[in-house]
Design a protein around this motif. Sequence first.
Motif, short mmCIF file in Angstrom:
data_model
loop_
_atom_site.label_atom_id
_atom_site.label_comp_id
_atom_site.label_asym_id
_atom_site.label_seq_id
_atom_site.Cartn_x
_atom_site.Cartn_y
_atom_site.Cartn_z
N TRP A 1 0.83 -1.21 0.00
CA TRP A 1 0.00 0.00 0.00
C TRP A 1 0.86 1.26 0.00
CZ3 TRP A 1 -1.70 -3.87 3.68
CH2 TRP A 1 -2.92 -4.48 3.35
N GLY A 2 0.30 2.30 -0.59
CA GLY A 2 0.97 3.60 -0.59
C GLY A 2 -0.05 4.73 -0.44
N LYS A 3 0.45 5.89 -0.03
CA LYS A 3 -0.40 7.06 0.18
C LYS A 3 0.10 8.21 -0.68
CE LYS A 3 -2.18 10.10 3.82
NZ LYS A 3 -2.16 10.41 5.27
N MET A 4 -0.85 8.92 -1.34
CA MET A 4 -0.48 10.00 -2.24
C MET A 4 0.08 11.17 -1.42
SD MET A 4 -2.74 12.16 -5.02
CE MET A 4 -3.18 10.67 -5.94
N VAL A 5 1.21 11.69 -1.91
CA VAL A 5 1.86 12.79 -1.24
C VAL A 5 2.03 14.00 -2.15
CG1 VAL A 5 3.10 11.31 0.39
CG2 VAL A 5 4.14 11.89 -1.83
N GLU A 6 1.82 13.81 -3.49
CA GLU A 6 2.02 14.94 -4.41
C GLU A 6 1.21 14.68 -5.68
OE1 GLU A 6 5.58 17.32 -6.85
OE2 GLU A 6 6.04 15.53 -5.64
N GLU A 7 0.58 15.75 -6.16
CA GLU A 7 -0.09 15.75 -7.46
C GLU A 7 0.53 16.88 -8.27
OE1 GLU A 7 -4.57 16.22 -9.43
OE2 GLU A 7 -4.31 16.13 -7.26
N ARG A 8 1.19 16.60 -9.36
CA ARG A 8 1.98 17.57 -10.10
C ARG A 8 1.52 17.59 -11.56
NH1 ARG A 8 6.97 19.87 -9.09
NH2 ARG A 8 8.15 20.57 -10.91
N PRO A 9 1.11 18.76 -12.08
CA PRO A 9 0.73 18.85 -13.50
C PRO A 9 1.93 18.58 -14.40
CG PRO A 9 -0.12 20.72 -12.26
CD PRO A 9 0.85 20.03 -11.36
N ARG A 10 1.65 18.07 -15.57
CA ARG A 10 2.72 17.77 -16.51
C ARG A 10 3.38 19.05 -17.01
NH1 ARG A 10 3.01 12.70 -18.90
NH2 ARG A 10 3.92 13.67 -20.78
N SER A 11 2.61 20.13 -17.00
CA SER A 11 3.18 21.40 -17.47
C SER A 11 4.31 21.88 -16.58
CB SER A 11 2.09 22.47 -17.53
OG SER A 11 1.49 22.66 -16.26
#
Length: 438
Positions: free
Chosen positions: A419-429
């Motif tokens: 299992w893992g937990k989301m730590v970052e959401e980064r746009p491709r731009s």
Amino acid sequence: MTALRPERESDTSYGQQSYGVPGASEGWSEAQPHPQGPHPQGSYPQRPYPQGPEAQPHVAGPQPYAAGPQPYAAGPQPYAAGPQPYEAGQQAYEPGAQPFVPEPAPEPYAGAYGAGGGESFLPPVDEETVALRIPDPPPADGEAPDGPVPGSRAASRARQDRSAPGGRAARRKAAKRRHGRQGNAAEASTPATAREGARTPLSRVEARRQARARKPGAAVVASRAIGEVFITTGVLMLLFVTYQLWWTNVRAHAQAGKEASSLQNDWASGKRNPGVFEPGQGFAILHIPKLDVVVPIAEGTSSKGVLDRGMVGHYAEGALKTAMPGDKTGNFGLAGHRNTHGEPFRYINRLAPGDPIVVETQDEYYVYKMASILPVTSPSNTSVLNPIPTGSGFTKPGRYITLTTCTPEFTSKYRMIVWGKMVEERPRSKGKPDALVN
């Protein structure tokens, strides 16, 4: 009956005859009984060889005595038992016997030992020894430098040459002709009886008997069949193992690489937009930097359409449907092979808490940190895919990721969960996240 031989002329009686004079013939021995009875011991003395000046020199080879049998002196010769007169040429002691006629001596033996001439026997002269001659040929196979080896073929040929008529030249010519036929030596050395026996056809009964003897029995046939089955089975198993462990990985890596390249090209050209995906359709790329894994993510978890092609499948059907990475809460569940078919999740047991797991889509990078692992669980334990997965250590809703695979290796008896937990959401731009750059 052995005829009596006439005596040599002498003044002595028959029993006192001395044989020391040259030319004397053989006398009676005790091995030859007298027709009228045995004589006293010593009546027939053995003839000694000549002694003194009358002795003739010994010549190599057999030396005959006086030429032909010598007739005894005519006239009455008294025996030890009394006078027994008889005349030369008359058979004594046997009426009607034929008179003894001495045979003429052979020509080459004239003057031989004991003939009284004093000449010794000389062999015929070899004409080639008085002039130049061709040297003898080199020793052949099986022949020693000083002569042929006793018992060899060369020795037998030498005996044949010596017995052949003619002089040394004729024997040498015969030897040369024989050496010219060495190409047929193997055939000549084979006995004629053996060659004829090999060509002799067998009778029908004998041929059938030999055919039955050569025919294998039922036990031999059965053992051969079982052996062939085992060998064939072993070869097929070896081919299957080679296909599963090697060829499936080669083919799956090729298919997964092609799908990842196609996704990136579509994203670069703007042809694909976020939305609902069809089963088997790729929509994202999974990165596990620690394991050097880069694999496409497709919709669904079917073996033939997704997993066997080297891709990772998203649980999106029925009761096992999970959230997408872009959802504000939920559990993004993925499945993949641990062995064969590209084996993308083979080493996920090596992940440690804090190791990054990145999901790349057309517009975003979603970065997760590994949180916990469940080494073994039942395949029917679907609670690990709940929005708040059971056994993960999470206690409240959030944005989670779940990786599932088979365990132990090369089996599908149990499941391993990470299992893992989301730590970052980064746009491709904004470019790639630090987890993919470092």
